[in-house]
Design a protein around this motif. Sequence first.
Motif, PDB file in Angstrom:
ATOM      1  N   LYS A  28     -76.787  34.494 -42.696  1.00 37.52           N
ATOM      2  CA  LYS A  28     -76.491  33.205 -43.327  1.00 37.52           C
ATOM      3  C   LYS A  28     -75.366  32.483 -42.598  1.00 37.52           C
ATOM      4  N   ALA A  29     -74.385  33.234 -42.105  1.00 37.78           N
ATOM      5  CA  ALA A  29     -73.262  32.635 -41.382  1.00 37.78           C
ATOM      6  C   ALA A  29     -73.730  31.923 -40.121  1.00 37.78           C
ATOM      7  N   ILE A  30     -74.594  32.584 -39.325  1.00 33.69           N
ATOM      8  CA  ILE A  30     -75.051  31.949 -38.088  1.00 33.69           C
ATOM      9  C   ILE A  30     -76.081  30.861 -38.367  1.00 33.69           C
ATOM     10  N   LYS A  31     -76.635  30.867 -39.580  1.00 40.35           N
ATOM     11  CA  LYS A  31     -77.527  29.779 -39.978  1.00 40.35           C
ATOM     12  C   LYS A  31     -76.736  28.520 -40.307  1.00 40.35           C
ATOM     13  N   LEU A  32     -75.588  28.693 -40.961  1.00 38.83           N
ATOM     14  CA  LEU A  32     -74.809  27.558 -41.443  1.00 38.83           C
ATOM     15  C   LEU A  32     -73.927  26.928 -40.374  1.00 38.83           C
ATOM     16  N   SER A  33     -73.539  27.718 -39.363  1.00 45.33           N
ATOM     17  CA  SER A  33     -72.594  27.217 -38.357  1.00 45.33           C
ATOM     18  C   SER A  33     -73.000  27.678 -36.961  1.00 45.33           C
ATOM     19  N   ASP A  34     -72.333  27.102 -35.953  1.00 44.87           N
ATOM     20  CA  ASP A  34     -72.630  27.430 -34.555  1.00 44.87           C
ATOM     21  C   ASP A  34     -72.369  28.904 -34.258  1.00 44.87           C
ATOM     22  N   LEU A  35     -73.203  29.462 -33.347  1.00 41.74           N
ATOM     23  CA  LEU A  35     -72.950  30.819 -32.858  1.00 41.74           C
ATOM     24  C   LEU A  35     -71.562  30.919 -32.243  1.00 41.74           C
ATOM     25  N   SER A  36     -71.184  29.906 -31.468  1.00 36.69           N
ATOM     26  CA  SER A  36     -69.928  29.944 -30.728  1.00 36.69           C
ATOM     27  C   SER A  36     -68.705  29.856 -31.631  1.00 36.69           C
ATOM     28  N   LEU A  37     -68.894  29.489 -32.905  1.00 35.80           N
ATOM     29  CA  LEU A  37     -67.783  29.432 -33.849  1.00 35.80           C
ATOM     30  C   LEU A  37     -67.764  30.652 -34.768  1.00 35.80           C
ATOM     31  N   THR A  38     -68.944  31.117 -35.177  1.00 34.11           N
ATOM     32  CA  THR A  38     -69.009  32.218 -36.134  1.00 34.11           C
ATOM     33  C   THR A  38     -68.930  33.597 -35.480  1.00 34.11           C
ATOM     34  N   VAL A  39     -69.699  33.806 -34.405  1.00 36.25           N
ATOM     35  CA  VAL A  39     -69.774  35.127 -33.788  1.00 36.25           C
ATOM     36  C   VAL A  39     -68.410  35.644 -33.306  1.00 36.25           C
ATOM     37  N   PRO A  40     -67.523  34.806 -32.727  1.00 32.91           N
ATOM     38  CA  PRO A  40     -66.222  35.343 -32.294  1.00 32.91           C
ATOM     39  C   PRO A  40     -65.416  35.995 -33.410  1.00 32.91           C
ATOM     40  N   LEU A  41     -65.671  35.615 -34.646  1.00 32.52           N
ATOM     41  CA  LEU A  41     -64.873  36.143 -35.745  1.00 32.52           C
ATOM     42  C   LEU A  41     -65.154  37.623 -36.025  1.00 32.52           C
ATOM     43  N   VAL A  42     -66.257  38.149 -35.494  1.00 35.70           N
ATOM     44  CA  VAL A  42     -66.490  39.584 -35.683  1.00 35.70           C
ATOM     45  C   VAL A  42     -65.487  40.395 -34.865  1.00 35.70           C
ATOM     46  N   ALA A  43     -64.793  39.722 -33.935  1.00 40.64           N
ATOM     47  CA  ALA A  43     -63.740  40.410 -33.183  1.00 40.64           C
ATOM     48  C   ALA A  43     -62.576  40.799 -34.091  1.00 40.64           C
ATOM     49  N   LEU A  44     -62.550  40.268 -35.301  1.00 43.93           N
ATOM     50  CA  LEU A  44     -61.519  40.643 -36.256  1.00 43.93           C
ATOM     51  C   LEU A  44     -61.769  42.026 -36.860  1.00 43.93           C
ATOM     52  N   THR A  45     -62.957  42.582 -36.644  1.00 42.06           N
ATOM     53  CA  THR A  45     -63.271  43.897 -37.210  1.00 42.06           C
ATOM     54  C   THR A  45     -62.262  44.966 -36.784  1.00 42.06           C
ATOM     55  N   PRO A  46     -61.928  45.095 -35.473  1.00 47.63           N
ATOM     56  CA  PRO A  46     -60.921  46.098 -35.091  1.00 47.63           C
ATOM     57  C   PRO A  46     -59.561  45.844 -35.744  1.00 47.63           C
ATOM     58  N   LEU A  47     -59.252  44.563 -36.002  1.00 47.88           N
ATOM     59  CA  LEU A  47     -58.001  44.237 -36.683  1.00 47.88           C
ATOM     60  C   LEU A  47     -58.005  44.821 -38.094  1.00 47.88           C
ATOM     61  N   PHE A  48     -59.087  44.602 -38.812  1.00 45.42           N
ATOM     62  CA  PHE A  48     -59.196  45.158 -40.163  1.00 45.42           C
ATOM     63  C   PHE A  48     -59.256  46.690 -40.136  1.00 45.42           C
TER      64      PHE A  48
END
Length: 290
Positions: free
Chosen positions: A85-105
Amino acid sequence: MTWLIFGILTAFFEAIKDVFSKQNLKKNDEYVVAWSLASFSAVFLTPLLFFIKIPQLNPQLNPQFWIALSIGGSINAVTAILYIKAIKLSDLSLTVPLVALTPLFMLLTSPLIVGEYPNFFDYIGIFLIVTGSYLLNIKEKSQGYLAPFKALLHQPGPKLMLIVAFLWSITSNFDKIGVQNSSPIFWLFSLFTTMSLLLLPVLLNKTPNPSRKIMQQLPMLATMGFVNALGVIFQMQALTMTLVVQVIAVKRTSVLMGVLFGHFIFKEKDIQQRLLGSAIMIVGVFFITL
């Protein structure tokens, strides 16, 4: 360094999977795509079961496997829908980079779940990841210094992806527990089968005549599942060789590929700032692996 090669291959197939997911969303809703991703991944993993030793499945002999599968399967079923749903609602180039926060969490979740603790370089990585996420929406800075962060929290796609990143920081640890108490291939098959079963009632409830829609787009949906199956096979193999956070960190290099695919395939804008922000986030991720 075999785990590093596996990690890079994981990242590559992850990015390709995102492209197919975005393409499939042009003619299907997120429920069809999420269910197909889990189901076809399980289908393509099934033949590999004939080439491995099936582990002992008696619950009394292997309780950790069942606990990991119950928790990991349930959370991953939720994240599958949220991610698509996230990549449906917004650009790949804006949403996908946020998965880089996984190692932070994971600096919070890994000590609690698998007993892996952060060090000095991890905190440098945290700073760089936060800086990079700020730059993703740097154009909003004219509305205030905190505007780029507020934009991430208010836009529907990035907001959902932040939730996914956090939930993945939990499931990645259960992936390791599941692999350690079975085998990479068997764990993946069990995980995607569980996700498929959990997503089926959601699909039937949310999508009118889903079987017809799936059959109409079968080649694209099946290819998406095949690519995803390849990626997770490499990921689970890498998890048997090194720390969870290191594998996930290398996997997150897929965000750079995702930004480029978003620009060249889907003609997304603001490529410079998103590429810069993503690159800084990836540098931060690698500091976490030191």
